[in-house]
Design an enzyme around this catalytic site. Structure first.
Site, short mmCIF file in Angstrom:
data_model
loop_
_atom_site.label_atom_id
_atom_site.label_comp_id
_atom_site.label_asym_id
_atom_site.label_seq_id
_atom_site.Cartn_x
_atom_site.Cartn_y
_atom_site.Cartn_z
N SER A 65 0.87 -1.17 0.00
CA SER A 65 0.00 0.00 0.00
C SER A 65 0.92 1.23 0.00
O SER A 65 2.11 1.12 0.28
CB SER A 65 -0.93 0.02 1.22
OG SER A 65 -0.21 0.26 2.40
N LYS A 66 0.35 2.37 -0.30
CA LYS A 66 1.14 3.60 -0.28
C LYS A 66 0.19 4.77 -0.14
O LYS A 66 -0.92 4.76 -0.68
CB LYS A 66 1.94 3.74 -1.57
CG LYS A 66 3.21 4.55 -1.40
CD LYS A 66 4.24 3.77 -0.60
CE LYS A 66 5.56 4.49 -0.45
NZ LYS A 66 6.53 3.74 0.33
N GLY A 67 0.62 5.77 0.60
CA GLY A 67 -0.19 6.97 0.76
C GLY A 67 0.64 8.21 0.50
O GLY A 67 1.86 8.21 0.68
#
Length: 942
Positions: free
Chosen positions: A175-177
């Site tokens: 995941s990445k934000g």
């Protein structure tokens, strides 16, 4: 509507916010209906039946309203907005917060760029705008402060893609934000405080839409309409601009009473400090060291030259340039400065780099100029003209009197140095076929070079996205040593994974008071070195797996092509998105005798692991009692000793076991092992994996692998790899034996008990059990392995591997007849020697197979020959009475069949004309002998 406007402009680069605004103003009726759909979906308190009616009515009314719109771009924009709301599954809008959060099921959005996440959360407020992309329900990755307000989603998507492949070695998928700050203050100190405030809003926006676990049960956020399944797992990490924010995130976790506590954000005050442990850099150096080792260079003993991207204050760059004092750093650059040292002295340069690393906020300008060699210096990256000293001209290979900062960087990237160490931010290398706008990093367009221009021997990617994937492939195709950033720098996420899962394991004890918070923190600290070892082992194993896969793909490219097609067919892998070769390219490489490059294999490795782990989670294998010890192997020794039972109750127990099984099978047996065995035997993935695990257990290979790995930098790596290929081939043979001979392994524990000790006995006395002619062959191979600098005991082990599959037949024959193992082995090998079964099997294995069907047919014949040897041994032993018959006398009972066999075999060997066809004839003759022998034996054996 403004929130959706911002999100749509991130999805569709060609659609500006101003155009979306004009479209909504020009079509207020449509704008009203778009909002009405949102309200119908998420307004709390409505009965389910009424909600469905309102949603359907809004959809019908919207469709009718589009008929009045004459502009195609406006029609397209309004449809896209409506579809985004249809794809939204959660929102906090009606909770009257100071920010808006939307959770969107990405697959439901038609024009979603690939790769599509499973979910994404959009957060919007007056001070911050951001997005969080998740590859699966159990996913983890960092939150970064982005400086790309117009396309931060593109930036985050590229990083999520890297994170997905990076996380193949740990439990969660990637995941990445990322978030951008609106109206930032100009002063640095004010800016830092302002960013932290906006980060808090962003994190709250994520947690607002995340389920909690209370007393073992999943609980939805209160007063929220939910259109997706329970979803309580959200773990974040530090990233660019948020390195010190983990404690801040964990404060918000406590504010929400989130079930993960301070496991929500790894690396805080009570977690592992990645910079202090140098874990990401150390993991990347495991990969770099292998590259050099395969070139005959020991980086711990021999000096080598390097160029760097980054500066000493950075975690990955700084720690990386302190890994060994044998680095002669010729040059380095970051976003501000260019450092050049034409003739560096390794030891003094190392000491100065260490001083800079320990100096807060250091830059290359802080490097002591007296320690820079003649003609070197530190220059501004923005300089219009940098005078070149005679020494710099020699280093750069140029007659130019001066270069701009940009041109100097481009020239440095083309130096003929041993290593390019990337620990910075930015994409500096593209392929010759790519244009700068395709790269997505405009800040570095002016300094970027093509991979074909590089003259480095090795690239270490401690940072993300330093190369495009096509650049990596191009560099590797021309002989450069490179993996991918996801392979090289995976140690950071791996350490976070261990930290989070240890905290999750201990959380119930802390909550119940059985373990104090202080005791837990003390225990975490005690386990630091063990966690480091577990993490670095994964980097070591994955880089080794790639080296073996690289060798294997040159010999059997077809199985890798088949694996790629299988993964693509399942929908797991999109070859075009990952820049993997198509059918024509595979055919071209086959003709050229060229395999896959390491960057391509890195992608296949990651997707193979993700697919296998996902498959295993859908089976009962992670629950099998005999395999439960694999969860203990994931944790440090202190956990195994004190909290073994707690580990078995871990909420992610199944995921961790599935991960461990996947890593063991893929790393040690090969990227294509499971797929190839399925193709050759027709077994299911679960059967292949279960059988492979059973084979690994009975062969007890861990001590052997350890002895091979201890020979790093002591013997030629090619010899190590050949030994590992021997053992993988032995495991493959045992697996095929089990799958094709009908051996049952309903109970793994009983199976291991039945075969492990007898197999060890056969291996230990093998030289004494073989007939004279086979013993000569054994001794010749033993001498060959000793010549490769393997000690006698290890050489004997390696030599014995080719006999392991047949040893399974020995054990089965001993069980069927009740005769001693040693006696059975002698007769078993004597029969094989008399009928030249070893020669036949070897010759069949060496035959060139043009199609997968020929390979399957060949494997079937080899297995038939093994069964012949086992069944003839059983029949021979069961027909013994009174005076013992010799093997020759036993076979002489079947004179016609034996004569035909001997004559046919002689003709084939004389003419050197073995084919699948005449081998089938030989095998059929032997099966007739077996049929008659078994019919005449007292016990009709299996």
């Amino acid at each position: 509507l403004r929130t959706y406007r911002g999100y749509l402009s991130q999805l569709q680069a060609a659609t500006s916010r101003s155009f979306i605004t004009e479209t909504l103003i020009n079509n207020p009726q449509c704008a009203r209906i778009v909002y009405r759909l949102f309200e119908a979906k998420f307004q709390p308190g409505e009965a389910e039946s009424k909600r469905k009616q309102q949603i359907a009515a809004a959809a019908e009314e919207f469709s009718a309203s589009l008929d009045k719109i004459s502009s195609l771009p406006e029609d397209h924009t309004l449809r896209s907005l409506f579809q985004l709301i249809q794809a939204t599954v959660r929102s906090n809008f009606f909770q009257n917060k100071a920010f808006i959060s939307l959770k969107i099921r990405s697959a439901d959005v038609e024009e979603m760029p690939e790769p599509r996440p499973m979910f994404e959360i959009v957060v919007d407020s007056p001070g911050v705008e951001g997005i969080h992309l998740r590859g699966g329900r159990v996913a983890r990755g960092g939150l970064r402060w982005s400086d790309r307000p117009d396309d931060y989603r593109t930036e985050v998507l590229g990083l999520m893609k890297t994170q997905m492949t990076k996380n193949a070695v740990i439990v969660p998928v990637g995941s990445k934000g990322g978030f951008v700050v609106k109206h930032p203050p100009a002063e640095r100190e004010e800016l830092q405080a302002h960013v932290r405030v906006q980060y808090k809003t962003f994190v709250r926006g994520l947690l607002d839409l995340t389920d909690n676990i209370v007393e073992g049960k999943t609980v939805h956020p209160e007063g929220m309409v939910i259109f997706d399944e329970p979803d309580p797992y959200l773990v974040v990490a530090a990233d660019k601009g948020t390195a010190t924010f983990s404690d801040t995130a964990n404060e918000i976790s406590r504010e929400y009473n989130f079930w993960l506590g301070d496991a929500f954000a790894s690396g805080g005050s009570y977690g592992y400090d990645h910079k202090k442990e140098a874990i990401t850099a150390r993991g990347a150096w495991e990969c770099v060291a292998r590259h050099f080792r395969e070139k005959g260079i020991d980086i711990g003993k021999e000096e080598f030259t390097a160029v760097g991207i980054g500066d000493m204050s950075g975690d990955v760059f700084g720690n990386g340039l302190l890994y060994t004092d044998k680095i002669r750093l010729l040059a380095a650059f970051n976003h501000l400065h260019i450092f050049v040292d034409p003739d560096p002295e390794a030891k003094s340069s190392f000491r100065e780099r260490r001083r800079l690393f320990n100096l807060a906020r250091s830059s290359w300008e802080d490097f002591n100029p007296e320690l820079i060699s003649q003609g070197g210096g530190v220059f501004s990256r923005q300089a219009k003209s940098i005078p070149l000293s005679p020494e710099m001209k020699v280093l750069l290979g140029t007659d130019a009197e001066s270069l701009s900062g940009r041109d100097l960087i481009r020239t440095l990237l083309q130096l003929p140095a041993d290593l390019l160490w990337n620990g910075g931010i930015g994409t500096y290398v593209k392929s010759s076929a790519e244009r700068n706008p395709e790269v997505g990093d405009t800040a570095n367009d002016a300094v970027r070079v093509d991979a074909a221009e590089l003259r480095f021997k090795v690239v270490g990617e401690g940072g993300n996205l330093g190369f495009t994937q096509l650049a990596r492939i191009e560099f590797a195709a021309k002989g450069g040593r490179i993996n991918t950033d996801a392979i090289d720098n995976s140690a950071g996420v791996d350490m976070s994974d261990h930290e989070v899962n240890i905290k999750i394991l201990l959380q119930p004890r802390v909550q119940s008071g059985k373990l104090s918070f202080e005791e837990r923190n003390s225990l975490l600290k005690e386990m630091t070195d063990d966690v480091n070892r577990l993490v670095l082992k994964n980097n070591y194993n994955q880089s080794l797996c790639l080296s073996l896969a690289e060798r294997a793909s040159r010999h059997d490219l077809a199985v890798f092509e088949s694996l790629l097609e299988h993964l693509a067919g399942r929908g797991d892998l999109k070859p075009a998105v990952e820049f993997l070769p198509g059918q024509k390219e595979f055919e071209k490489r086959r003709k050229q005798g060229v395999g896959l490059t390491r960057p391509e294999l890195s992608i296949l490795l990651a997707y193979t692991k993700m697919a296998l782990q996902r498959y295993l989670l859908g089976t009962e294998l992670p629950d099998e009692k005999y395999l439960q010890h694999h969860i203990h192997d994931y944790f440090p020794e202190q956990i195994r000793k004190r909290f073994a039972e707690d580990a078995l109750q871990h909420p992610l127990r199944r995921e961790i076991i599935a991960l461990q099984l996947t890593n063991m099978v893929v790393d040690h047996l090969g990227v294509s092992f499971v797929h190839g065995t399925i193709r050759d035997t027709g077994a299911t993935p679960a059967e292949v994996i279960r059988t492979a695990l059973a084979a690994l257990e009975i062969l007890d290979l861990t001590p052997f692998w350890k002895r091979i790995f201890e020979l790093d930098n002591k013997i030629d790596p090619a010899n190590q790899y050949e030994a590992l290929e021997e053992v993988a081939g032995a495991v493959e043979g045992v697996v095929q034996w089990i799958l094709l001979s009908g051996v049952e392994i309903d109970d793994l524990s009983r199976f291991v008990e039945t075969y492990r000790d007898p197999l060890a006995r056969v291996r230990a006395t093998l030289a004494d059990l073989l007939p004279v002619s086979e013993r000569k062959r054994f001794e010749a191979n033993l001498a060959r392995h000793k010549k490769k600098k393997f000690v006698p005991a290890l050489a004997a082990d390696i030599t014995s591997f080719e006999y392991l599959t047949s040893a399974m037949g020995v054990i089965d024959a001993a069980r069927a007849t009740g005769v001693s193992l040693e006696e059975v082995a002698k007769e078993f090998y004597a029969l094989g020697d008399r009928l030249s079964l070893g020669w036949l099997r070897d010759s069949l294995n060496n035959l060139r197979k043009r199609t997968k069907w020929e390979k399957i047919a060949c494997g079937g014949l080899v297995m038939d020959l093994r069964n012949v040897q086992r069944q003839l041994t059983i029949a021979y032993l069961q027909t013994q009475s009174g005076e013992k018959l010799s093997v020759s006398a036993f076979l002489a009972r079947y004179p016609k069949l034996l004569k035909r066999f001997d004559q046919s075999l002689w003709e084939i060997r004389e003419s050197k004309s073995l084919t699948l066809t005449n081998a089938s004839v030989l095998t059929r003759l032997l099966l007739h002998i077996v049929e008659k022998a078994l019919a005449g034996s007292p016990v009709h054996a299996v």
